[in-house]
Design a protein around this motif. Structure first.
Motif, mmCIF file in Angstrom:
data_model
loop_
_atom_site.group_PDB
_atom_site.id
_atom_site.type_symbol
_atom_site.label_atom_id
_atom_site.label_comp_id
_atom_site.label_asym_id
_atom_site.label_seq_id
_atom_site.Cartn_x
_atom_site.Cartn_y
_atom_site.Cartn_z
ATOM 1 N N ALA B 142 7.532 8.809 17.854
ATOM 2 C CA ALA B 142 8.371 9.417 16.236
ATOM 3 C C ALA B 142 9.246 8.246 15.930
ATOM 4 N N SER B 143 10.142 7.314 17.152
ATOM 5 C CA SER B 143 9.856 6.550 16.937
ATOM 6 C C SER B 143 9.575 4.797 16.916
ATOM 7 N N VAL B 144 8.275 5.420 16.839
ATOM 8 C CA VAL B 144 7.581 3.679 15.992
ATOM 9 C C VAL B 144 6.417 4.555 14.785
ATOM 10 N N VAL B 145 6.871 4.996 13.997
ATOM 11 C CA VAL B 145 6.164 5.278 12.848
ATOM 12 C C VAL B 145 6.423 4.365 11.375
ATOM 13 N N LEU B 146 8.157 3.942 12.103
ATOM 14 C CA LEU B 146 8.725 3.051 11.488
ATOM 15 C C LEU B 146 7.515 1.784 11.853
ATOM 16 N N VAL B 147 7.343 1.600 12.250
ATOM 17 C CA VAL B 147 6.246 0.326 12.465
ATOM 18 C C VAL B 147 5.317 0.387 12.617
ATOM 19 N N TRP B 148 4.952 1.125 12.763
ATOM 20 C CA TRP B 148 3.536 1.207 12.268
ATOM 21 C C TRP B 148 3.162 1.448 10.992
ATOM 22 N N LYS B 149 4.568 1.987 9.891
ATOM 23 C CA LYS B 149 3.937 1.972 8.693
ATOM 24 C C LYS B 149 4.214 0.685 7.880
ATOM 25 N N VAL B 150 5.037 -0.506 8.139
ATOM 26 C CA VAL B 150 5.276 -1.475 8.738
ATOM 27 C C VAL B 150 3.922 -1.875 8.297
ATOM 28 N N LEU B 151 3.826 -2.045 9.609
ATOM 29 C CA LEU B 151 2.733 -2.991 9.998
ATOM 30 C C LEU B 151 1.425 -2.500 9.384
ATOM 31 N N PHE B 152 0.596 -1.547 9.098
ATOM 32 C CA PHE B 152 -0.577 -1.334 8.853
ATOM 33 C C PHE B 152 -0.726 -1.032 7.013
ATOM 34 N N HIS B 153 0.628 -0.895 6.017
ATOM 35 C CA HIS B 153 0.907 -0.510 4.474
ATOM 36 C C HIS B 153 0.417 -1.953 4.169
ATOM 37 N N SER B 154 -0.937 -1.341 3.119
ATOM 38 C CA SER B 154 -1.486 -2.863 2.274
ATOM 39 C C SER B 154 -0.710 -4.131 2.801
ATOM 40 N N ASN B 155 0.757 -4.136 1.700
ATOM 41 C CA ASN B 155 1.401 -5.196 2.235
ATOM 42 C C ASN B 155 1.841 -5.522 3.424
ATOM 43 N N GLY B 156 1.320 -4.922 3.916
ATOM 44 C CA GLY B 156 2.221 -4.909 5.814
ATOM 45 C C GLY B 156 1.872 -6.641 5.983
ATOM 46 N N LEU B 157 3.174 -6.146 7.927
ATOM 47 C CA LEU B 157 2.423 -7.281 8.439
ATOM 48 C C LEU B 157 1.388 -7.705 8.695
ATOM 49 N N LEU B 158 0.190 -6.398 8.765
ATOM 50 C CA LEU B 158 -1.178 -7.265 9.561
ATOM 51 C C LEU B 158 -1.181 -7.864 8.386
ATOM 52 N N ASN B 159 -1.583 -7.232 7.466
ATOM 53 C CA ASN B 159 -1.890 -7.968 6.121
ATOM 54 C C ASN B 159 -1.772 -9.585 6.040
ATOM 55 N N VAL B 160 0.075 -9.194 6.530
ATOM 56 C CA VAL B 160 0.583 -10.675 6.598
ATOM 57 C C VAL B 160 0.114 -12.101 7.514
ATOM 58 N N VAL B 161 -0.185 -11.553 8.358
ATOM 59 C CA VAL B 161 -0.745 -11.880 9.804
ATOM 60 C C VAL B 161 -2.662 -12.739 8.990
ATOM 61 N N ILE B 162 -3.345 -11.699 8.535
ATOM 62 C CA ILE B 162 -4.733 -11.790 8.813
ATOM 63 C C ILE B 162 -4.746 -12.977 7.523
ATOM 64 N N GLN B 163 -3.649 -12.551 6.507
ATOM 65 C CA GLN B 163 -3.730 -13.663 5.362
ATOM 66 C C GLN B 163 -3.517 -14.832 5.950
ATOM 67 N N TRP B 164 -2.505 -15.117 6.551
ATOM 68 C CA TRP B 164 -2.101 -16.508 6.644
ATOM 69 C C TRP B 164 -3.281 -17.243 8.037
ATOM 70 N N PHE B 165 -4.250 -16.617 8.212
ATOM 71 C CA PHE B 165 -5.689 -16.586 9.305
ATOM 72 C C PHE B 165 -6.867 -17.461 7.929
ATOM 73 N N GLY B 166 -5.751 -16.990 6.684
ATOM 74 C CA GLY B 166 -7.081 -17.411 5.750
ATOM 75 C C GLY B 166 -7.812 -16.279 5.016
ATOM 76 N N GLY B 167 -8.047 -14.817 6.162
ATOM 77 C CA GLY B 167 -8.726 -13.729 5.623
ATOM 78 C C GLY B 167 -7.843 -13.141 4.457
#
Lengths: 282, 311
Positions: B142-167
């Motif tokens: 339950a403590s990491v739900v927020l992190v997961w939500k922010v990471l995996f949102h379509s505007n989220g951090l993981l996609n930021v990283v992917i786009q940074w690498f040109g994906g």
């Protein structure tokens, strides 16, 4: 040259470690961030803003505002926090009271049916909660315990995983020590209390730490057996906090994380022993 | 009786002489042994009674119910099972669960083995790294739900990283990639746990074998394949079984991030149980619990057999 190659091993390892610990850094930086900064970074995720989310592990103007808000102005939080503590401590007490003697009996005595019981314990310990959900629901319903804390506590008290871990520790005590106590005239109960428990203490602590982390993190059981929201533990309350109150969400997440992390850091050695106890062939 | 008669014939007196004493001693030993096993049962009984009452008996009851109608309690034979197997939600959930286990467990077991072997050899910062890898065991989902939500949102951090690498950004939660979210959550949570299990196995191999091999001129790789791997075989069984057990717990992260009805690719048996539970379809849950329990049981037995025959 060889030294350099050896040093290169550290690079991926440290990267991986940082990646694995990222959620903790993220939560810590989130809790000291002001609300406007959170909204600025997370706007695209929370809704209402275009573009992409961003983050900084070092907030521009650190503040304890969210933490204070949760601690001062949300009585709801305290109720849930207390529920979590109460449930976890009761489970631990029960597991000790019933599990320690059971593990001792299985480890140090031979009696008809012992192997059958041991097999039963191992099979049950490996069954996922969902398989046991309906059976436990039926008992709790029959006993009129549904929607009380006992519904979550009692089945966990009799879970077989802690018994198995302690069983492994108790089995490794050399028989000669017990034999010596027996020759001195100590009865079964005395041997258990004065020899077994002190020598198996590491096992009891290990299983206690694993048990605490498990019950602190419990989600499925309270979700199924508790309807009244004021009885819920923190683990069910946290997901209810909408993204709109993201500051409160971070503060509550951190407050839930702290006890678990403290237990982890102070008892890591025992935790590892407890995990490893299941690994070795016996 | 036979012995006594024989004694009587020989000496004329029953229960006297050295033979009689022996019998008495045997009897005493027997009662002592009996007393001892009684003490063992006494230690075990309170806990066992709870296990029987809260788990074993009701599970048997559930087996019975799986052959009955939920409403009228009439015997319906295999109807519940037929219904479950014909149910599309069940098929989807079962398929996802099987696919998840089949992909994740080998992946986790291998990755954690590599990590354990590498870490075991380190001299510097070994404990620090071990703690870092193990920490997720202690982090409440339950403590990491927020992190997961922010990471995996379509505007989220993981996609930021992917786009940074040109994906190109991925819609994590609303596409088949949701399955990957499950895989990542599971690996994150269990990598350190399995690593500690492997390290326990590694520490059981005596260093003398390695020294002897080094003297014989064996390299690192052949040591690994000829000494390390064969010696770790006993650990493999428990590690696979425990990883299997923990694979069911990934439901927590899935449910916390995506709720009761997530993307179909991450819809697991556990979601199905919960949703049927809410509809009070106890007959279907009973049948599924029996199937699921049997599958877990058989898998454990099969693994054990495969493992035993290899040792």
């Amino acid at each position: 040259m060889a030294k350099l190659v050896k040093g290169m091993v550290y690079l991926p390892l440290i990267l991986l470690a940082a990646l694995i610990c990222f959620p903790i850094f993220f939560a810590i930086s989130g809790v000291v961030m002001s609300n406007w900064e959170l909204k600025e970074y997370l706007g695209p995720v929370l809704g209402g803003m275009d573009g992409m989310a961003s983050w900084s592990l070092f907030p521009k103007s650190p503040t304890l505002q969210s933490l204070i808000e949760v601690l001062m102005d949300s009585p709801q939080f305290f109720v849930m926090f207390w529920n979590s503590i109460k449930i976890s401590l009761c489970i631990l007490a029960g597991q000790t009271l019933f599990g320690v003697p059971a593990a001792w009996g299985l480890a140090r005595f031979s009696f008809p049916g012992r192997n059958a019981v041991l097999t039963l314990y191992i099979v049950l310990m490996l069954m996922p909660f969902q398989v046991l959900m309906l059976p436990q629901y039926l008992v709790l319903n029959g006993a009129g315990l549904l929607d009380t804390h006992w519904a979550v506590i009692l089945p966990a008290v009799f879970s077989t995983f802690p018994v198995f871990i302690m069983y492994r520790f108790f089995s490794s005590i050399p028989e000669e020590i017990l034999e010596a106590a027996r020759i001195d005239g100590a009865g079964s109960l005395r041997i258990f209390l004065h020899v077994g428990i002190p020598l198996g203490a590491a096992g009891i602590v290990s299983s206690g730490i694993l048990g605490f982390l498990e019950s602190w993190n419990m989600i499925e059981q309270p979700m199924t057996f508790l309807k009244t929201k004021s009885l819920w533990p923190l683990s069910l309350f946290l997901p209810e906090i909408g993204l709109a109150d993201v500051g409160v969400g971070f503060a509550a997440a951190i407050l839930m994380l702290v006890p678990a992390l403290l237990i982890f850091l102070s008892g890591q050695e025992y935790l590892e022993q407890g995990i490893a106890a299941a690994a070795l062939k016996g | 009786m036979m012995v006594r008669k024989a004694i009587k014939r020989e000496t004329g007196f029953a229960g006297s002489g050295s033979a009689g004493r022996q019998i008495r001693q045997q009897k005493q030993q027997k009662s002592k042994k009996w007393k001892k096993s009684l003490a063992g049962i006494g230690f075990l009984l309170p806990g066992l009674a709870g296990v029987v009452y809260f788990t074993l008996l009701p599970y048997l009851e559930v087996i019975r119910r799986s052959f009955q109608s939920a409403v009228t309690s009439e015997w319906v034979g295999l109807k519940n099972y037929q219904e479950v197997f014909g149910n599309t939600a069940f098929r989807m959930a079962a398929w996802n669960t099987i696919r998840f286990t089949a992909i994740c467990i080998p992946l986790l077991v291998c990755l954690s083995l590599v990590l354990a072997v590498v870490l075991q050899k380190l001299k510097f910062a070994k404990n620090f790294l071990k703690s870092s890898f193990l920490i997720p065991v202690a982090i409440p989902a339950a403590s990491v739900v927020l992190v997961w939500k922010v990471l995996f949102h379509s505007n989220g951090l993981l996609n930021v990283v992917i786009q940074w690498f040109g994906g190109e950004g991925i819609s994590w939660m609303n596409s088949n990639y949701a399955f990957l979210v499950l895989v990542i959550s599971y690996l994150w949570k269990n990598l350190g746990y399995d690593m500690v299990l492997w390290m326990a196995g590694l520490s059981g191999i005596s260093t003398e074998i390695y020294e002897a091999a080094h003297v014989d001129g064996a390299g690192e790789w052949s040591c690994f394949f000829k000494i390390t791997l064969p010696n770790l075989k006993p650990s493999l069984y428990t590690i696979s079984v425990l990883s299997f057990l923990n694979s069911f717990k990934v439901f927590r992260e899935a449910w916390l991030v995506a709720g009761d009805y997530p993307n179909p690719s991450m819809y697991l048996l556990q979601h199905l149980y919960n949703n049927w539970f809410r509809d009070l379809s106890f007959d279907k849950i009973a049948a599924t619990a029996v199937i699921n329990g049997a599958v877990v049981f058989v898998l454990i037995l099969l693994l054990r057999k495969a493992w035993d025959s290899n040792v």
